[in-house]
Design an enzyme around this catalytic site. Structure first.
Site, short mmCIF file in Angstrom:
data_model
loop_
_atom_site.label_atom_id
_atom_site.label_comp_id
_atom_site.label_asym_id
_atom_site.label_seq_id
_atom_site.Cartn_x
_atom_site.Cartn_y
_atom_site.Cartn_z
N TYR A 94 34.55 -45.30 -40.89
CA TYR A 94 33.85 -44.03 -40.69
C TYR A 94 34.63 -42.83 -41.24
CZ TYR A 94 30.90 -46.77 -37.51
OH TYR A 94 30.05 -47.72 -36.98
N ASN A 154 44.48 -58.46 -41.62
CA ASN A 154 44.68 -58.48 -43.08
C ASN A 154 44.14 -57.19 -43.68
OD1 ASN A 154 46.10 -60.84 -43.69
ND2 ASN A 154 44.25 -62.08 -43.40
N ASN A 155 43.79 -56.23 -42.84
CA ASN A 155 43.29 -54.94 -43.33
C ASN A 155 44.48 -54.16 -43.91
OD1 ASN A 155 42.76 -52.12 -43.36
ND2 ASN A 155 40.99 -52.44 -42.00
N ASP A 208 42.42 -52.98 -31.63
CA ASP A 208 40.98 -52.86 -31.75
C ASP A 208 40.65 -51.38 -31.62
OD1 ASP A 208 38.52 -54.00 -32.29
OD2 ASP A 208 37.98 -54.17 -30.19
N PHE A 218 38.81 -46.01 -44.85
CA PHE A 218 37.79 -47.06 -44.68
C PHE A 218 36.91 -46.68 -43.48
CE2 PHE A 218 39.33 -49.47 -40.92
CZ PHE A 218 40.57 -48.88 -40.76
P1 IMP Z 1 38.66 -52.76 -35.85
O1 IMP Z 1 38.00 -53.84 -35.06
O2 IMP Z 1 39.87 -52.23 -35.21
O3 IMP Z 1 38.89 -53.14 -37.27
O4 IMP Z 1 37.68 -51.52 -35.89
C1 IMP Z 1 36.29 -51.65 -35.77
C2 IMP Z 1 35.59 -50.70 -36.69
O5 IMP Z 1 35.96 -49.35 -36.38
C3 IMP Z 1 35.94 -50.88 -38.17
O6 IMP Z 1 35.11 -51.83 -38.75
C4 IMP Z 1 35.67 -49.50 -38.72
O7 IMP Z 1 34.31 -49.34 -38.99
C5 IMP Z 1 36.05 -48.60 -37.56
N1 IMP Z 1 37.43 -48.11 -37.73
C6 IMP Z 1 38.57 -48.63 -37.23
N2 IMP Z 1 39.63 -47.90 -37.60
C7 IMP Z 1 39.14 -46.91 -38.38
C8 IMP Z 1 39.75 -45.84 -39.11
O8 IMP Z 1 40.98 -45.65 -39.11
N3 IMP Z 1 38.93 -45.04 -39.78
C9 IMP Z 1 37.57 -45.21 -39.81
N4 IMP Z 1 36.97 -46.20 -39.19
C10 IMP Z 1 37.74 -47.04 -38.47
#
Ligand code: IMP
Length: 192
Positions: A150, A8-9, A68, A148
């Protein structure tokens, strides 16, 4: 075809629709009325992405994909990696995570880092994975308001702006997720 993206991001959905939206209908978890917290409890990106995709496929029966992502920092032995979301602790936000990262890198000259994404696709019971990487570096202060996670401290190789300073359409063209999504798109166009 209809494909559920197990997220949902909104940032991720925009990226996915930018790459795949011309040929496929990308549905979010909201679109299929799924408000369950999807488990994500493995120690690798590959296993987590597969776990998320399998969860949605088993529960709802849709063809779907899940991603992920981890930020891998060379001077920190590729950490935070799979723990990127909860680097500063389970209830911490991105700002806390970035502050911890900058603190850990304070005495390091090596600022090299990369984002790595794994996308797992489940299509007619077949399971496939696609990897996307973007290399870059971690700067010493927050810059920019877009994106969002980093994004405010990550500058991709070949650019002077952080991901958070770029127009989202540029980030969405060159990002780790865009790389993985392009591979997924190529696979779909060759096989479906
Ligand atoms: P996720 O589990 O794929 O949502 O990613 C884990 C974490 O990595 C997120 O909570 C963000 O802190 C970081 N992250 C994932 N994708 C990005 C991005 O495109 N830019 C910056 N940080 C990211």
């Amino acid at each position: 075809m209809d494909l559920v993206f197990a997220t949902n991001n909104n940032h991720k959905l925009i990226e996915a629709r930018q790459v795949l939206g011309g040929n496929h209908k990308i549905l979010s978890l909201n679109d299929i009325n799924c408000d369950i917290e999807i488990p994500e409890d493995f120690d690798t990106l590959e296993e987590n992405a597969t776990q998320k995709a399998q969860f949605i496929h088993n529960k709802f029966g849709f063809n779907c994909f899940a991603d992920d992502t981890g930020l891998e920092v060379y001077a920190l032995n590729m950490k935070p990696g799979v723990f990127s979301a909860r680097y500063a602790g389970i209830d911490c936000n991105s700002q806390n995570n970035i502050k911890k990262l900058l603190q850990e890198l304070k005495s390091s000259n090596n600022r090299k880092a990369r984002f790595r994404t794994i996308i797992t696709l489940i299509l007619e019971k077949e399971i496939l994975s696609f990897e996307g990487i973007v290399n870059g570096k971690i700067i010493e202060e927050f810059r920019g308001k877009e994106g969002f996670g980093y994004d405010p401290v990550f500058i991709p190789e070949g650019y002077n702006q952080t991901f958070a300073e770029m127009p989202p359409s540029l980030k969405n063209n060159i990002s780790h997720r865009a790389n993985a999504l392009n591979k997924l798109s190529k696979f779909l166009s060759l096989h479906y």
